[in-house]
Design a protein around this motif. Structure first.
Motif, PDB file in Angstrom:
ATOM      1  N   ASN A 167       0.411  -1.256  -0.307  1.00 28.31           N
ATOM      2  CA  ASN A 167      -0.259   0.186  -0.343  1.00 28.31           C
ATOM      3  C   ASN A 167       0.684   1.769   0.113  1.00 28.31           C
ATOM      4  O   ASN A 167       0.207   1.526  -0.418  1.00 28.31           O
ATOM      5  CB  ASN A 167      -0.836  -0.266   1.574  1.00 28.31           C
ATOM      6  CG  ASN A 167      -1.831  -1.109   0.797  1.00 28.31           C
ATOM      7  OD1 ASN A 167      -1.868  -1.818   1.937  1.00 28.31           O
ATOM      8  ND2 ASN A 167      -2.894  -0.739   0.021  1.00 28.31           N
ATOM      9  N   THR A 168       1.604   0.865   0.301  1.00 33.07           N
ATOM     10  CA  THR A 168       2.672   2.303   0.801  1.00 33.07           C
ATOM     11  C   THR A 168       4.192   2.417   0.129  1.00 33.07           C
ATOM     12  O   THR A 168       5.296   0.922   0.015  1.00 33.07           O
ATOM     13  CB  THR A 168       2.836   3.330   2.155  1.00 33.07           C
ATOM     14  OG1 THR A 168       3.671   1.990   2.770  1.00 33.07           O
ATOM     15  CG2 THR A 168       1.723   3.143   2.821  1.00 33.07           C
ATOM     16  N   ARG A 169       5.374   3.013  -0.635  1.00 32.74           N
ATOM     17  CA  ARG A 169       6.405   2.972  -0.511  1.00 32.74           C
ATOM     18  C   ARG A 169       7.392   1.639   0.365  1.00 32.74           C
ATOM     19  O   ARG A 169       8.675   1.866  -0.006  1.00 32.74           O
ATOM     20  CB  ARG A 169       6.884   4.263  -1.070  1.00 32.74           C
ATOM     21  CG  ARG A 169       8.344   4.382  -1.695  1.00 32.74           C
ATOM     22  CD  ARG A 169       8.521   5.431  -2.681  1.00 32.74           C
ATOM     23  NE  ARG A 169      10.427   5.807  -2.295  1.00 32.74           N
ATOM     24  CZ  ARG A 169      11.218   4.748  -3.312  1.00 32.74           C
ATOM     25  NH1 ARG A 169      10.573   3.865  -4.879  1.00 32.74           N
ATOM     26  NH2 ARG A 169      12.499   4.361  -3.271  1.00 32.74           N
ATOM     27  N   ALA A 170       7.082   2.607   1.536  1.00 30.36           N
ATOM     28  CA  ALA A 170       7.602   2.382   2.851  1.00 30.36           C
ATOM     29  C   ALA A 170       7.453   0.658   3.358  1.00 30.36           C
ATOM     30  O   ALA A 170       8.404   0.434   3.192  1.00 30.36           O
ATOM     31  CB  ALA A 170       7.506   2.880   4.141  1.00 30.36           C
ATOM     32  N   GLU A 171       6.882   0.183   2.357  1.00 27.62           N
ATOM     33  CA  GLU A 171       5.942  -1.203   2.649  1.00 27.62           C
ATOM     34  C   GLU A 171       6.852  -1.741   1.445  1.00 27.62           C
ATOM     35  O   GLU A 171       7.388  -3.270   1.683  1.00 27.62           O
ATOM     36  CB  GLU A 171       4.796  -1.558   2.801  1.00 27.62           C
ATOM     37  CG  GLU A 171       4.243  -0.905   3.718  1.00 27.62           C
ATOM     38  CD  GLU A 171       2.131  -1.262   3.527  1.00 27.62           C
ATOM     39  OE1 GLU A 171       1.769  -1.157   4.646  1.00 27.62           O
ATOM     40  OE2 GLU A 171       1.975  -0.814   2.510  1.00 27.62           O
ATOM     41  N   VAL A 172       6.851  -1.235   0.350  1.00 24.48           N
ATOM     42  CA  VAL A 172       7.957  -2.075  -0.503  1.00 24.48           C
ATOM     43  C   VAL A 172       9.441  -2.260   0.059  1.00 24.48           C
ATOM     44  O   VAL A 172      10.401  -3.064  -0.565  1.00 24.48           O
ATOM     45  CB  VAL A 172       7.854  -0.807  -1.882  1.00 24.48           C
ATOM     46  CG1 VAL A 172       8.609  -1.931  -3.031  1.00 24.48           C
ATOM     47  CG2 VAL A 172       6.537  -1.813  -2.532  1.00 24.48           C
ATOM     48  N   VAL A 173       9.892  -0.980   0.172  1.00 28.31           N
ATOM     49  CA  VAL A 173      11.054  -1.269   1.217  1.00 28.31           C
ATOM     50  C   VAL A 173      11.172  -1.859   2.101  1.00 28.31           C
ATOM     51  O   VAL A 173      12.522  -2.705   2.023  1.00 28.31           O
ATOM     52  CB  VAL A 173      11.388   0.194   1.534  1.00 28.31           C
ATOM     53  CG1 VAL A 173      13.179   0.828   1.599  1.00 28.31           C
ATOM     54  CG2 VAL A 173      11.800   1.579   0.035  1.00 28.31           C
ATOM     55  N   GLN A 174      10.596  -2.369   3.020  1.00 26.30           N
ATOM     56  CA  GLN A 174      10.731  -3.220   4.288  1.00 26.30           C
ATOM     57  C   GLN A 174      10.675  -4.348   2.946  1.00 26.30           C
ATOM     58  O   GLN A 174      11.965  -5.107   3.957  1.00 26.30           O
ATOM     59  CB  GLN A 174       9.360  -2.463   5.215  1.00 26.30           C
ATOM     60  CG  GLN A 174       9.947  -3.180   6.218  1.00 26.30           C
ATOM     61  CD  GLN A 174      10.590  -3.511   6.959  1.00 26.30           C
ATOM     62  OE1 GLN A 174      11.026  -2.019   7.757  1.00 26.30           O
ATOM     63  NE2 GLN A 174      12.063  -4.211   6.898  1.00 26.30           N
ATOM     64  N   ALA A 175       9.641  -4.846   2.380  1.00 27.60           N
ATOM     65  CA  ALA A 175       9.859  -6.127   1.773  1.00 27.60           C
ATOM     66  C   ALA A 175      11.559  -6.318   0.768  1.00 27.60           C
ATOM     67  O   ALA A 175      11.672  -7.778   1.338  1.00 27.60           O
ATOM     68  CB  ALA A 175       9.412  -6.042   0.161  1.00 27.60           C
ATOM     69  N   PHE A 176      11.851  -5.622   0.611  1.00 25.27           N
ATOM     70  CA  PHE A 176      13.297  -5.806  -0.066  1.00 25.27           C
ATOM     71  C   PHE A 176      14.377  -5.784   0.890  1.00 25.27           C
ATOM     72  O   PHE A 176      14.953  -6.981   0.867  1.00 25.27           O
ATOM     73  CB  PHE A 176      12.954  -4.500  -1.371  1.00 25.27           C
ATOM     74  CG  PHE A 176      12.825  -4.550  -2.326  1.00 25.27           C
ATOM     75  CD1 PHE A 176      13.541  -5.313  -3.505  1.00 25.27           C
ATOM     76  CD2 PHE A 176      12.112  -3.946  -2.753  1.00 25.27           C
ATOM     77  CE1 PHE A 176      13.002  -5.503  -4.986  1.00 25.27           C
ATOM     78  CE2 PHE A 176      11.592  -4.515  -4.082  1.00 25.27           C
ATOM     79  CZ  PHE A 176      12.342  -4.617  -5.194  1.00 25.27           C
ATOM     80  N   GLU A 177      14.241  -4.973   1.966  1.00 20.30           N
ATOM     81  CA  GLU A 177      15.383  -5.582   3.399  1.00 20.30           C
ATOM     82  C   GLU A 177      14.664  -7.040   3.684  1.00 20.30           C
ATOM     83  O   GLU A 177      15.732  -7.014   3.938  1.00 20.30           O
ATOM     84  CB  GLU A 177      14.628  -4.256   4.558  1.00 20.30           C
ATOM     85  CG  GLU A 177      15.268  -2.667   3.564  1.00 20.30           C
ATOM     86  CD  GLU A 177      15.021  -1.752   4.529  1.00 20.30           C
ATOM     87  OE1 GLU A 177      14.194  -2.144   5.623  1.00 20.30           O
ATOM     88  OE2 GLU A 177      15.551  -0.777   4.153  1.00 20.30           O
ATOM     89  N   ASP A 178      13.802  -7.079   3.764  1.00 18.61           N
ATOM     90  CA  ASP A 178      13.204  -8.539   4.792  1.00 18.61           C
ATOM     91  C   ASP A 178      13.646  -9.760   3.516  1.00 18.61           C
ATOM     92  O   ASP A 178      14.200 -10.547   3.968  1.00 18.61           O
ATOM     93  CB  ASP A 178      11.487  -8.194   5.121  1.00 18.61           C
ATOM     94  CG  ASP A 178      11.463  -7.429   5.678  1.00 18.61           C
ATOM     95  OD1 ASP A 178      12.092  -6.960   6.748  1.00 18.61           O
ATOM     96  OD2 ASP A 178       9.968  -7.279   6.209  1.00 18.61           O
ATOM     97  N   PHE A 179      13.469  -9.468   2.435  1.00 14.48           N
ATOM     98  CA  PHE A 179      14.201 -10.623   1.512  1.00 14.48           C
ATOM     99  C   PHE A 179      15.398 -10.843   1.731  1.00 14.48           C
ATOM    100  O   PHE A 179      16.091 -11.642   1.468  1.00 14.48           O
ATOM    101  CB  PHE A 179      13.568 -10.309   0.408  1.00 14.48           C
ATOM    102  CG  PHE A 179      14.258 -10.727  -1.126  1.00 14.48           C
ATOM    103  CD1 PHE A 179      14.199 -12.536  -1.595  1.00 14.48           C
ATOM    104  CD2 PHE A 179      15.279 -10.455  -1.790  1.00 14.48           C
ATOM    105  CE1 PHE A 179      14.880 -13.077  -2.174  1.00 14.48           C
ATOM    106  CE2 PHE A 179      16.202 -11.047  -2.984  1.00 14.48           C
ATOM    107  CZ  PHE A 179      15.881 -12.323  -2.724  1.00 14.48           C
TER     108      PHE A 179
END
Length: 328
Positions: A294-306
């Motif tokens: 839903n947000t760019r911050a959540e996408v960045v977090q997904a990449f970091e989690d990966f």
């Protein structure tokens, strides 16, 4: 394009033609042509949703028609291991064989008419490849991969995998027997498909014989899309022309009309369409590669989690590629 067929269509339950005095037929809003490209390790695709406003697609995000391609021995390819978070992937095989494996323990083999339904939810890793024997022999490969969005409340759902056999689909026909309707998920005229969906949708593969017409009742609160897998015909009461590789977007209403041309291409004897629709989620979308949030911050977090290994561990497969790509 075998998918699931029947020897006697007259024995199937009939979808009665809706009464036009009591229903509102959906008009065609647009017809677009899917551009060609390549996905994964190099298999050809048509980008079915290219050029269509996301508001018309909601709750769908992306759809590829994979193939139709006849591989020579040694040519079949798939995808490397890659992550997903925030949505569901639906892979429907028309011809050929595809193997699935994921870091949540899901996996299976699908072939003509089968579907694999993977809910990425909070995140996992997966891979889709042709089996080794098909790589050696070559052969026909043709399928669809659809991305279905999840609402904010379900983006962190536990991952799951559904292996849906083609024979489990609800098989229906039109009153004249001119159309074979396969309900994979959702409901048509009270007949339910086997797919279990978080986001309310209906997914249908229909074969319409030359000169025949198919009118389907459709949820009025769902959007409505028709994508042509093969053949040619018309959509809507206005008889808008449509052919292989094109997508029709419909406006509001509660019935859908699709008709097959009397004359079809020699290699494509029938009009083959994917009919799909769902209840719009109407939430902000932030999307990058394999993550739909839903947000760019959540996408960045997904990449970091990966990158931190939080989306799962690849099972031990010697020689398996592990790089992150924008794959299906």
């Amino acid at each position: 394009m075998p998918a699931v067929t029947v020897s006697d269509i007259t024995v199937l339950p009939r979808v009665e033609t809706p009464d036009p005095a009591l229903t509102s037929e959906r008009a065609v809003r647009s017809v677009t042509s899917a551009p060609s490209g390549f996905e994964g390790e190099g298999f050809p695709v048509r980008r079915a949703f290219a050029g269509v406003d996301m508001r018309d697609l909601d709750p769908f995000i992306h759809m590829d028609q994979m193939g139709e391609v006849e591989y020579a021995p040694g040519e079949p390819v798939g995808t490397p291991w890659h992550p997903h978070r925030g949505f569901e992937t639906v892979t429907y095989m028309l011809d050929g064989i595809m193997e699935h494996q994921d870091s949540n323990g899901g996996g299976g083999v699908i072939s003509n008419g089968d579907t694999q339904w993977m809910t990425a939810g909070s995140g996992l890793l997966h891979i889709e490849t042709p089996p080794e024997h098909l790589v050696v022999s070559g052969g026909l490969f043709h399928g669809i991969q659809l991305w279905v969005n999840l609402p904010r409340a379900l983006k962190w759902a536990e991952p799951r995998y559904q292996d849906i056999r083609g024979g489990d689909s609800a098989l229906l026909s039109t009153p004249d027997g001119g159309s074979l309707i396969r309900v994979i998920a959702g409901s048509v005229a009270g007949h339910n498909g086997p797919g279990s969906t978080h986001t309310p949708i209906t997914l249908v593969h229909a074969t319409v014989s030359p000169g025949a017409e198919m009118v389907l009742p459709w949820q009025p609160d769902y959007n409505a899309l028709v994508y042509v897998l093969a053949g040619q015909g018309t959509v809507g009461n206005e008889r808008r022309a449509i052919r292989k590789g094109q997508l029709a977007v419909f406006g509001p209403g509660d019935t859908l009309r699709t008709a097959a041309a009397t004359s079809q291409p020699q290699a494509e004897p029938n009009l083959e369409v994917l009919v799909l629709g769902g209840r719009p989620i109407r939430e902000p979308i932030a999307m990058a590669g394999p993550f739909v949030m839903n947000t760019r911050a959540e996408v960045v977090q997904a990449f970091e989690d990966f990158q931190a290994g939080k989306l799962g561990t690849i099972p031990a497969v010697h020689g398996a590629p592990t790089e992150l790509r924008e794959s299906n």
